[in-house]
Design a protein around this motif. Structure first.
Motif, PDB file in Angstrom:
ATOM      1  N   GLY A 153       0.785  -1.230   0.000  1.00 15.34           N
ATOM      2  CA  GLY A 153       0.000   0.000   0.000  1.00 15.34           C
ATOM      3  C   GLY A 153       0.814   1.276   0.000  1.00 15.34           C
ATOM      4  O   GLY A 153       0.401   2.285   0.564  1.00 15.34           O
ATOM      5  N   VAL A 154       1.981   1.238  -0.647  1.00  9.42           N
ATOM      6  CA  VAL A 154       2.846   2.417  -0.760  1.00  9.42           C
ATOM      7  C   VAL A 154       2.952   2.755  -2.244  1.00  9.42           C
ATOM      8  O   VAL A 154       3.079   1.856  -3.075  1.00  9.42           O
ATOM      9  CB  VAL A 154       4.247   2.117  -0.166  1.00  9.42           C
ATOM     10  N   PRO A 155       2.886   4.052  -2.598  1.00 10.36           N
ATOM     11  CA  PRO A 155       2.991   4.409  -4.019  1.00 10.36           C
ATOM     12  C   PRO A 155       4.290   3.894  -4.657  1.00 10.36           C
ATOM     13  O   PRO A 155       5.343   3.865  -4.010  1.00 10.36           O
ATOM     14  CB  PRO A 155       2.976   5.945  -4.002  1.00 10.36           C
ATOM     15  N   GLU A 156       4.178   3.500  -5.907  1.00 12.71           N
ATOM     16  CA  GLU A 156       5.333   2.960  -6.623  1.00 12.71           C
ATOM     17  C   GLU A 156       6.478   3.967  -6.667  1.00 12.71           C
ATOM     18  O   GLU A 156       7.648   3.601  -6.524  1.00 12.71           O
ATOM     19  CB  GLU A 156       4.925   2.549  -8.045  1.00 12.71           C
ATOM     20  N   GLY A 157       6.168   5.235  -6.842  1.00  7.96           N
ATOM     21  CA  GLY A 157       7.199   6.285  -6.872  1.00  7.96           C
ATOM     22  C   GLY A 157       7.976   6.363  -5.559  1.00  7.96           C
ATOM     23  O   GLY A 157       9.189   6.581  -5.552  1.00  7.96           O
ATOM     24  N   THR A 158       7.271   6.183  -4.461  1.00  5.02           N
ATOM     25  CA  THR A 158       7.932   6.187  -3.150  1.00  5.02           C
ATOM     26  C   THR A 158       8.893   5.013  -3.039  1.00  5.02           C
ATOM     27  O   THR A 158      10.017   5.153  -2.553  1.00  5.02           O
ATOM     28  CB  THR A 158       6.881   6.116  -2.025  1.00  5.02           C
ATOM     29  N   LEU A 159       8.449   3.855  -3.533  1.00  7.98           N
ATOM     30  CA  LEU A 159       9.322   2.682  -3.496  1.00  7.98           C
ATOM     31  C   LEU A 159      10.539   2.855  -4.404  1.00  7.98           C
ATOM     32  O   LEU A 159      11.634   2.437  -4.063  1.00  7.98           O
ATOM     33  CB  LEU A 159       8.552   1.418  -3.863  1.00  7.98           C
TER      34      LEU A 159
END
Length: 170
Positions: free
Chosen positions: A142-148
Motif C-alpha cells: 500500500g505504498v505508491p510505486e514512486g515512493t518505493l
C-alpha cells in the motif's frame, strides 16, 4: 626513553592508531554493522598488534596489511559468535580462495543491507533479493510505486557507499 608523556613505543603506536584506525573501523563496521562491536573489534586488533610489536613495527605498510587481515578475521569471528555464519552450511565453504571470498562478499552485502532503515531494507530485500516487481510490492504494502522507487534509489546509493568502503579496505 620517554617522549611527550609516553615512551617512544607508545608514541609510535598512537601514531599508527591515528593513521590506520579509520580504515580498520570502516572495514569492520561494514562487516558487522554494529558501532559498539566495531569499537571493541578495532581495539582488540590494535591490542593484537601490541603483542607482535617487535616484528610489525619494521614496515608501516606491512603493519597496515596485517591489521586489516586481523580486523577482518576478528569481525568474521564476531559474526560466527553472533550466529550469523552458523546459518551457513559448512559445505558451502569452498576449498578455493575465490569461493571463500564469495561467501565473505555475500556476508558483507547481507551485513550492509541489515544496517539500512526498515523501509529501505524492505524494498531492497523484496525487489533486489527476491525479484518482486516494484508495482506488485507497491500494491501489496500500500505504498505508491514512486515512493518505493525513491527508497530503492537511496538504498542502493547507501549500499554502494558502504560496499565501496569495504572494497577500498581489501
Amino acid at each position: 626513553m620517554t617522549m611527550r608523556g609516553g615512551t617512544v613505543l607508545e608514541v609510535i603506536l598512537q601514531d599508527l592508531f591515528e593513521s590506520f584506525s579509520p580504515l580498520i573501523r570502516a572495514q569492520v563496521f561494514a562487516i558487522v554493522g554494529d558501532a559498539s562491536a566495531t569499537d571493541d573489534l578495532v581495539q582488540a586488533t590494535f591490542l593484537a598488534a601490541l603483542d607482535h610489536k617487535d616484528s610489525l613495527l619494521v614496515d608501516k605498510e606491512l603493519l597496515k596489511g596485517w591489521l586489516l587481515i586481523v580486523a577482518r578475521n576478528r569481525a568474521i569471528d564476531h559474526l560466527r559468535r553472533s550466529s550469523r555464519l552458523s546459518q551457513l552450511d559448512v559445505g558451502t565453504l569452498g576449498s578455493s580462495h575465490e569461493e571463500n571470498n564469495s561467501v565473505l562478499d555475500r556476508l558483507v552485502i547481507e551485513s550492509a543491507i541489515d544496517t539500512l532503515s526498515s523501509d529501505h531494507r524492505q524494498v531492497v530485500q523484496e525487489v533486489l533479493v527476491n525479484g518482486t516487481p516494484l508495482v506488485h510490492l507497491a500494491a501489496t504494502i500500500g505504498v505508491p510505486e514512486g515512493t518505493l522507487r525513491s527508497r530503492l534509489h537511496y538504498a542502493v546509493k547507501i549500499l554502494r557507499t558502504k560496499l565501496d568502503n569495504v572494497h577500498d579496505t581489501r
